[in-house]
Motif scaffolding. Structure first.
Motif, PDB file in Angstrom:
ATOM      1  N   GLY A  12       0.815  -1.206   0.000  1.00  0.00           N
ATOM      2  CA  GLY A  12       0.000   0.000   0.000  1.00  0.00           C
ATOM      3  C   GLY A  12       0.848   1.254   0.000  1.00  0.00           C
ATOM      4  N   VAL A  13       0.170   2.376   0.040  1.00  0.00           N
ATOM      5  CA  VAL A  13       0.806   3.691   0.105  1.00  0.00           C
ATOM      6  C   VAL A  13       0.073   4.519   1.143  1.00  0.00           C
ATOM      7  N   ASP A  14       0.776   5.479   1.737  1.00  0.00           N
ATOM      8  CA  ASP A  14       0.111   6.450   2.610  1.00  0.00           C
ATOM      9  C   ASP A  14       0.702   7.827   2.361  1.00  0.00           C
ATOM     10  N   TRP A  15      -0.035   8.851   2.728  1.00  0.00           N
ATOM     11  CA  TRP A  15       0.425  10.213   2.474  1.00  0.00           C
ATOM     12  C   TRP A  15      -0.075  11.135   3.580  1.00  0.00           C
ATOM     13  N   ASP A  16       0.646  12.240   3.752  1.00  0.00           N
ATOM     14  CA  ASP A  16       0.283  13.282   4.716  1.00  0.00           C
ATOM     15  C   ASP A  16       0.733  14.612   4.126  1.00  0.00           C
ATOM     16  N   TRP A  17      -0.190  15.311   3.523  1.00  0.00           N
ATOM     17  CA  TRP A  17       0.096  16.567   2.830  1.00  0.00           C
ATOM     18  C   TRP A  17      -0.237  17.728   3.777  1.00  0.00           C
ATOM     19  N   ARG A  18       0.787  18.467   4.185  1.00  0.00           N
ATOM     20  CA  ARG A  18       0.590  19.599   5.079  1.00  0.00           C
ATOM     21  C   ARG A  18       0.198  20.826   4.267  1.00  0.00           C
ATOM     22  N   ILE A  19      -0.889  21.485   4.662  1.00  0.00           N
ATOM     23  CA  ILE A  19      -1.405  22.665   3.981  1.00  0.00           C
ATOM     24  C   ILE A  19      -1.208  23.851   4.908  1.00  0.00           C
ATOM     25  N   ARG A  20      -0.364  24.780   4.473  1.00  0.00           N
ATOM     26  CA  ARG A  20       0.118  25.841   5.354  1.00  0.00           C
ATOM     27  C   ARG A  20       0.732  25.176   6.581  1.00  0.00           C
ATOM     28  N   LEU A  25      -4.002  16.999   4.762  1.00  0.00           N
ATOM     29  CA  LEU A  25      -4.833  16.047   4.035  1.00  0.00           C
ATOM     30  C   LEU A  25      -4.053  14.734   4.031  1.00  0.00           C
ATOM     31  N   SER A  26      -4.578  13.710   4.719  1.00  0.00           N
ATOM     32  CA  SER A  26      -3.839  12.460   4.878  1.00  0.00           C
ATOM     33  C   SER A  26      -4.704  11.287   4.438  1.00  0.00           C
ATOM     34  N   GLY A  27      -4.053  10.163   4.211  1.00  0.00           N
ATOM     35  CA  GLY A  27      -4.801   8.985   3.812  1.00  0.00           C
ATOM     36  C   GLY A  27      -3.899   7.812   3.514  1.00  0.00           C
ATOM     37  N   ASN A  28      -4.523   6.729   3.099  1.00  0.00           N
ATOM     38  CA  ASN A  28      -3.765   5.544   2.722  1.00  0.00           C
ATOM     39  C   ASN A  28      -4.625   4.660   1.828  1.00  0.00           C
ATOM     40  N   TRP A  29      -3.942   3.777   1.111  1.00  0.00           N
ATOM     41  CA  TRP A  29      -4.610   2.739   0.326  1.00  0.00           C
ATOM     42  C   TRP A  29      -3.762   1.483   0.407  1.00  0.00           C
ATOM     43  N   SER A  73      -8.344  -1.626   0.837  1.00  0.00           N
ATOM     44  CA  SER A  73      -8.849  -0.724   1.863  1.00  0.00           C
ATOM     45  C   SER A  73      -8.303   0.666   1.605  1.00  0.00           C
ATOM     46  N   GLY A  74      -8.963   1.668   2.186  1.00  0.00           N
ATOM     47  CA  GLY A  74      -8.491   3.034   1.995  1.00  0.00           C
ATOM     48  C   GLY A  74      -9.032   3.963   3.058  1.00  0.00           C
ATOM     49  N   LEU A  75      -8.388   5.126   3.177  1.00  0.00           N
ATOM     50  CA  LEU A  75      -8.796   6.147   4.145  1.00  0.00           C
ATOM     51  C   LEU A  75      -8.413   7.501   3.588  1.00  0.00           C
ATOM     52  N   LEU A  76      -9.288   8.495   3.791  1.00  0.00           N
ATOM     53  CA  LEU A  76      -9.019   9.874   3.411  1.00  0.00           C
ATOM     54  C   LEU A  76      -9.472  10.771   4.552  1.00  0.00           C
ATOM     55  N   ALA A  77      -8.561  11.630   5.038  1.00  0.00           N
ATOM     56  CA  ALA A  77      -8.852  12.453   6.211  1.00  0.00           C
ATOM     57  C   ALA A  77      -8.487  13.904   5.962  1.00  0.00           C
ATOM     58  N   VAL A  78      -9.321  14.807   6.479  1.00  0.00           N
ATOM     59  CA  VAL A  78      -9.050  16.243   6.508  1.00  0.00           C
ATOM     60  C   VAL A  78      -8.842  16.620   7.969  1.00  0.00           C
ATOM     61  N   ASN A  79      -7.721  17.288   8.274  1.00  0.00           N
ATOM     62  CA  ASN A  79      -7.359  17.543   9.666  1.00  0.00           C
ATOM     63  C   ASN A  79      -6.936  18.996   9.877  1.00  0.00           C
ATOM     64  N   LYS A  80      -7.264  19.515  11.040  1.00  0.00           N
ATOM     65  CA  LYS A  80      -6.670  20.770  11.524  1.00  0.00           C
ATOM     66  C   LYS A  80      -5.749  20.382  12.670  1.00  0.00           C
ATOM     67  N   ILE A  81      -4.448  20.476  12.442  1.00  0.00           N
ATOM     68  CA  ILE A  81      -3.459  19.941  13.369  1.00  0.00           C
ATOM     69  C   ILE A  81      -2.769  21.024  14.190  1.00  0.00           C
ATOM     70  N   GLY A  82      -3.065  22.298  13.918  1.00  0.00           N
ATOM     71  CA  GLY A  82      -2.453  23.398  14.647  1.00  0.00           C
ATOM     72  C   GLY A  82      -3.480  24.439  15.002  1.00  0.00           C
ATOM     73  N   GLY A  83      -3.029  25.457  15.704  1.00  0.00           N
ATOM     74  CA  GLY A  83      -3.932  26.506  16.153  1.00  0.00           C
ATOM     75  C   GLY A  83      -4.083  26.470  17.660  1.00  0.00           C
TER      76      GLY A  83
END
Length: 299
Positions: A12-20, A25-29, A73-83
């Motif tokens: 599989g693959v997974d990713w975690d793309w930090r926006i600002r 935006l994270s996920g896996n397949w 299997s797969g997952l897609l997540a939108v997160n606010k990780i700071g603030g």
């Protein structure tokens, strides 16, 4: 003896793309394939992980001639990780009916589509009485690939750390009526009543030589079935590298729909009974850190 698969592969693959700096935006397949004799794959299809033999399933079926089982299997997540004040996460995920990685790790079941979200308000600015306080709301729901709703639940909890470094967390859950497609261990599914949960976790100052903690929990479906837990514990740290923990668990489980067995005489019947169970447990743990890369744990 159970028949074993000849081979099993997953990748599989997974990713975690930090926006600002505050969002991601994270996920896996992942995919899987298991191959073997018809006996081995038949056993896998009928395991509680898959339950392809269910008579009321419209999207899967048991095939005794199969020699492989594939899935993904797969997952897609939108997160606010700071603030400073607000954090959140929301994700959708799935495991197809044939997905299986149990030759490599542990997976309770396949055939799920889930939606989970949480929202947290936090204050880390110390005040006269509090070092920090977090208020969190959660929701989660799940379906199988036939569209049966397997769960729909919500939770709210409050966590506070006081100026003396003692901490407390209190929370409550509510769950709606849901369909259990594993209720009869391969037979037809059935509905389970919703339930309510209340719980609390407390601990003393973890910087001290002796640290005490307590967990209490109560679950009630409003129809006579309930679960209760009382778990006190203590940890002693004579040196920074050594800790010794002792925990006690007292649990009660009263269940008016406990699965017992499938009986054929000559028709098939699914038998449930009343469970009145008391559990007492004692857990000890010793942790010793010898170097930054070497530690010993006795449990």
């Amino acid at each position: 003896a159970p028949a074993l698969a000849a081979s099993a592969y997953t990748g599989g693959v997974d990713w975690d793309w930090r926006i600002r700096k505050n969002y991601s935006l994270s996920g896996n397949w992942a995919g899987s394939t298991v191959r073997g004799t018809p006996d081995a794959i038949a056993e896998l299809q009928q395991s509680n992980t898959h339950s392809f033999q269910r008579p009321d399933a419209g999207h899967v079926g048991f095939d005794p001639t199969r020699t492989s089982l594939d899935g993904h299997s797969g997952l897609l997540a939108v997160n606010k990780i700071g603030g400073e004040r607000v954090r959140f996460s929301s994700h959708v995920a799935f495991k197809s009916p044939g997905f299986d990685i149990n030759d490599l790790g542990f997976m309770q079941r396949a055939d799920t589509r889930t939606l989970r979200s949480w929202l947290q308000w936090r204050n880390d600015r110390p005040s006269r009485y509090l070092r920090s306080v977090y208020v969190t709301a959660n929701e989660w729901a799940g379906w199988n690939f036939d569209g049966d709703r397997l769960n729909a639940e919500g939770n709210i909890n409050v966590k506070a750390t006081f100026t003396n470094n003692w901490g407390v967390l209190i929370g409550a859950n509510i769950a709606g009526r849901a369909f259990d497609d594993r209720l009869t261990r391969g037979g037809p599914g059935g509905y389970q009543e919703g339930y309510r949960t209340q719980y609390a976790i407390m601990n003393t100052d973890d910087r001290r030589l002796v640290v005490a903690d307590l967990f209490v929990n109560h679950v009630d479906d409003g129809h006579g079935s309930w679960i209760g837990d009382l778990n006190p514990g203590v940890t002693v740290r004579p040196t920074p590298a050594l800790s010794v923990s002792l925990g006690v668990r007292y649990g009660r489980n009263v269940n008016d729909s406990q699965w017992i067995d499938e009986v054929t005489d000559p028709e098939t019947h699914y038998v449930f009974g009343h469970l009145n169970q008391t559990t007492v447990g004692l857990t000890t743990r010793v942790n010793y850190t010898m170097s930054p890369t070497l530690s010993l744990q006795l449990y």
